[in-house]
Design a protein around this motif. Structure first.
Motif, PDB file in Angstrom:
ATOM      1  N   ALA A  42       0.834  -1.208   0.000  1.00 59.80           N
ATOM      2  CA  ALA A  42       0.000   0.000   0.000  1.00 59.80           C
ATOM      3  C   ALA A  42       0.870   1.261   0.000  1.00 59.80           C
ATOM      4  N   GLN A  43       1.952   1.238   0.757  1.00 65.01           N
ATOM      5  CA  GLN A  43       2.852   2.393   0.788  1.00 65.01           C
ATOM      6  C   GLN A  43       3.447   2.658  -0.590  1.00 65.01           C
ATOM      7  N   TRP A  44       3.823   1.585  -1.275  1.00 58.98           N
ATOM      8  CA  TRP A  44       4.439   1.760  -2.589  1.00 58.98           C
ATOM      9  C   TRP A  44       3.413   2.129  -3.654  1.00 58.98           C
ATOM     10  N   VAL A  45       2.166   1.725  -3.461  1.00 57.27           N
ATOM     11  CA  VAL A  45       1.116   2.215  -4.354  1.00 57.27           C
ATOM     12  C   VAL A  45       0.986   3.720  -4.220  1.00 57.27           C
ATOM     13  N   ASN A  46       1.004   4.203  -2.974  1.00 54.79           N
ATOM     14  CA  ASN A  46       0.943   5.653  -2.750  1.00 54.79           C
ATOM     15  C   ASN A  46       2.138   6.364  -3.381  1.00 54.79           C
ATOM     16  N   ASN A  47       3.322   5.764  -3.248  1.00 54.85           N
ATOM     17  CA  ASN A  47       4.506   6.351  -3.887  1.00 54.85           C
ATOM     18  C   ASN A  47       4.329   6.428  -5.396  1.00 54.85           C
ATOM     19  N   THR A  48       3.788   5.385  -5.972  1.00 55.35           N
ATOM     20  CA  THR A  48       3.565   5.350  -7.421  1.00 55.35           C
ATOM     21  C   THR A  48       2.613   6.458  -7.849  1.00 55.35           C
ATOM     22  N   LEU A  49       1.514   6.605  -7.109  1.00 60.22           N
ATOM     23  CA  LEU A  49       0.505   7.601  -7.470  1.00 60.22           C
ATOM     24  C   LEU A  49       1.003   9.022  -7.223  1.00 60.22           C
ATOM     25  N   ASN A  50       1.929   9.188  -6.285  1.00 60.43           N
ATOM     26  CA  ASN A  50       2.524  10.514  -6.086  1.00 60.43           C
ATOM     27  C   ASN A  50       3.331  10.935  -7.307  1.00 60.43           C
ATOM     28  N   PHE A  51       4.011   9.978  -7.933  1.00 59.47           N
ATOM     29  CA  PHE A  51       4.793  10.271  -9.136  1.00 59.47           C
ATOM     30  C   PHE A  51       3.913  10.274 -10.378  1.00 59.47           C
ATOM     31  N   ASP A  52       2.879   9.424 -10.383  1.00 63.70           N
ATOM     32  CA  ASP A  52       2.034   9.263 -11.571  1.00 63.70           C
ATOM     33  C   ASP A  52       0.576   9.081 -11.140  1.00 63.70           C
ATOM     34  N   PRO A  53      -0.146  10.169 -10.913  1.00 62.02           N
ATOM     35  CA  PRO A  53      -1.538  10.073 -10.454  1.00 62.02           C
ATOM     36  C   PRO A  53      -2.468   9.390 -11.449  1.00 62.02           C
ATOM     37  N   GLN A  54      -2.058   9.273 -12.703  1.00 65.05           N
ATOM     38  CA  GLN A  54      -2.901   8.661 -13.726  1.00 65.05           C
ATOM     39  C   GLN A  54      -2.663   7.150 -13.866  1.00 65.05           C
ATOM     40  N   ASN A  55      -1.868   6.569 -12.993  1.00 62.51           N
ATOM     41  CA  ASN A  55      -1.494   5.163 -13.127  1.00 62.51           C
ATOM     42  C   ASN A  55      -2.676   4.254 -12.782  1.00 62.51           C
ATOM     43  N   VAL A  56      -3.272   3.642 -13.790  1.00 61.56           N
ATOM     44  CA  VAL A  56      -4.455   2.802 -13.602  1.00 61.56           C
ATOM     45  C   VAL A  56      -4.101   1.501 -12.887  1.00 61.56           C
ATOM     46  N   GLU A  57      -2.958   0.917 -13.256  1.00 64.13           N
ATOM     47  CA  GLU A  57      -2.553  -0.350 -12.635  1.00 64.13           C
ATOM     48  C   GLU A  57      -2.404  -0.217 -11.126  1.00 64.13           C
ATOM     49  N   ALA A  58      -1.826   0.908 -10.703  1.00 63.21           N
ATOM     50  CA  ALA A  58      -1.629   1.129  -9.272  1.00 63.21           C
ATOM     51  C   ALA A  58      -2.972   1.244  -8.555  1.00 63.21           C
TER      52      ALA A  58
ATOM     53  N   ILE B   4      -5.835  -0.141  -9.506  1.00 62.46           N
ATOM     54  CA  ILE B   4      -6.440  -1.474  -9.476  1.00 62.46           C
ATOM     55  C   ILE B   4      -5.817  -2.303  -8.356  1.00 62.46           C
ATOM     56  N   LEU B   5      -4.495  -2.205  -8.220  1.00 63.83           N
ATOM     57  CA  LEU B   5      -3.817  -2.929  -7.141  1.00 63.83           C
ATOM     58  C   LEU B   5      -4.281  -2.422  -5.778  1.00 63.83           C
ATOM     59  N   LEU B   6      -4.494  -1.122  -5.647  1.00 65.35           N
ATOM     60  CA  LEU B   6      -4.987  -0.563  -4.391  1.00 65.35           C
ATOM     61  C   LEU B   6      -6.375  -1.108  -4.067  1.00 65.35           C
TER      62      LEU B   6
ATOM     63  N   ASP C  65     -14.341   0.630  -0.038  1.00 68.04           N
ATOM     64  CA  ASP C  65     -13.219   1.423  -0.552  1.00 68.04           C
ATOM     65  C   ASP C  65     -12.757   0.889  -1.906  1.00 68.04           C
ATOM     66  N   GLY C  66     -12.673  -0.444  -2.016  1.00 66.14           N
ATOM     67  CA  GLY C  66     -12.254  -1.043  -3.277  1.00 66.14           C
ATOM     68  C   GLY C  66     -13.225  -0.738  -4.404  1.00 66.14           C
ATOM     69  N   LEU C  67     -14.523  -0.840  -4.121  1.00 64.70           N
ATOM     70  CA  LEU C  67     -15.530  -0.553  -5.142  1.00 64.70           C
ATOM     71  C   LEU C  67     -15.532   0.926  -5.515  1.00 64.70           C
ATOM     72  N   SER C  68     -15.243   1.802  -4.546  1.00 69.14           N
ATOM     73  CA  SER C  68     -15.161   3.239  -4.846  1.00 69.14           C
ATOM     74  C   SER C  68     -14.021   3.531  -5.818  1.00 69.14           C
ATOM     75  N   ILE C  69     -12.910   2.817  -5.638  1.00 68.28           N
ATOM     76  CA  ILE C  69     -11.778   2.992  -6.559  1.00 68.28           C
ATOM     77  C   ILE C  69     -12.164   2.540  -7.958  1.00 68.28           C
TER      78      ILE C  69
END
Length: 303
Positions: free
Chosen positions: A58-74, A76-78, A90-94
């Motif tokens: 989860a921490q690394w997903v946040n890191n990914t989205l901080n660099f690339d907010p448009q990252n769809v894969e990240a 989905i993983l979240l 929360d998952g369904l909201s994403i």
């Protein structure tokens, strides 16, 4: 730069080969060299996820989205992390957010991931999905409509092909049983003491069925995938004439999704093979539509 390029190739290779511990080691070296890219951070998040360290994932997903907010894969993983941690809303909201904003840019694989991991909620909480997650509901409804349009084309030969497949399965079971009986009669020591028999299920598993079920339930995959895996294990037990074992796997699958048609059909056949004709008929009645092929097979099994 050359050193980093070499490590980047090694990271890609390790990720493709599912060597997730190696991915994390190489990634640490790249970050130390200040070679940070969103795709590398996502691969780190996914590697932690596959290794079962969901907090770091989860921490690394946040890191990914901080660099690339448009990252769809990240994202989905979240969502998958939320489902594993029983944070379904929360998952369904994403997923609802992705369906609203990225549907046109998502790859086929990404769309299938969302569809697969949402299938359980479509069957169990369809009304809630439509009310609280309208974009996701619309996305999934489009998929359902597409499936319905293609279904009639396959309906005509469904009964005959299913019956043919089951007839082949029956013949295979009879062949295996005859072979086992022949071996049981012939395999003895010279002193006349029979050899200790090893069943097919003994060869298939080194652990108990209960432990296998727990292992499957703890896998990092969608509920639909878990149901499919449990059905495959049930099929192996059925082929080995271990009908009680098959029913144990199928019962676990029904606990995950009691509306899955394939699991219901398989459970009915396993109950019938176990000699529980009444229970087989009762479980078959839970199908949303009448299945005459299944009813015919249950009738033949009860003779």
């Amino acid at each position: 730069m050359k050193q980093c390029q070499t490590q980047e190739r090694e990271l890609e290779q390790a990720f493709d080969q599912e060597k997730y511990a190696d991915v994390l080691n190489i990634l640490a070296e790249l970050i130390t060299a200040n070679d940070v890219k969103p795709d590398f951070l996502y691969k780190g998040a996914y590697s932690y996820f596959m290794l079962g360290d969901y907090e770091r994932a989860a921490q690394w997903v946040n890191n990914t989205l901080n660099f690339d907010p448009q990252n769809v894969e990240a994202r989905i993983l979240l969502a998958r992390l939320c489902f594993i941690q029983n944070r379904q809303e929360d998952g369904l909201s994403i997923y609802d957010f992705l369906a609203a904003n990225y549907q046109n840019s998502m790859t086929k694989e990404q769309k299938e991931q969302i569809t697969d991991s949402s299938a359980y909620y479509v069957r169990r909480e369809g009304d809630k999905l439509r009310q609280k997650y309208p974009h996701l509901a619309e996305f999934l409804q489009l998929k359902e409509n597409a499936a319905e349009k293609t279904e009639p084309a396959r309906t005509a030969d469904t009964g005959s092909s299913a019956l043919s497949a089951l007839q082949r399965l029956k013949a295979k079971l009879e062949e295996v049983q005859a072979k086992n009986n022949k071996q049981a009669e012939s395999e003895t020591h010279v002193d006349g003491i029979p050899k200790q028999e090893e069943t097919v299920t003994d060869k298939l598993a080194d652990v108990s069925i209960e432990q296998q079920i727990v292992n499957i339930q703890n896998r990092t995959c969608s509920l639909r995938e878990k149901v499919q895996i449990l059905n495959k294990f049930a099929a192996a037990a059925y082929m080995a004439a271990d009908y009680a074992g098959a029913m144990s796997y199928l019962q676990a699958a029904l606990q995950l999704d009691d509306g899955d048609s394939q699991t219901i059909r398989n459970m009915a056949m396993a109950q019938a093979a176990f000699g529980e004709a009444d229970k087989a008929q009762a479980i078959a009645a839970k199908l949303p539509e009448v299945d005459f092929v299944l009813l015919y097979l249950l009738k033949e099994q009860g003779r």
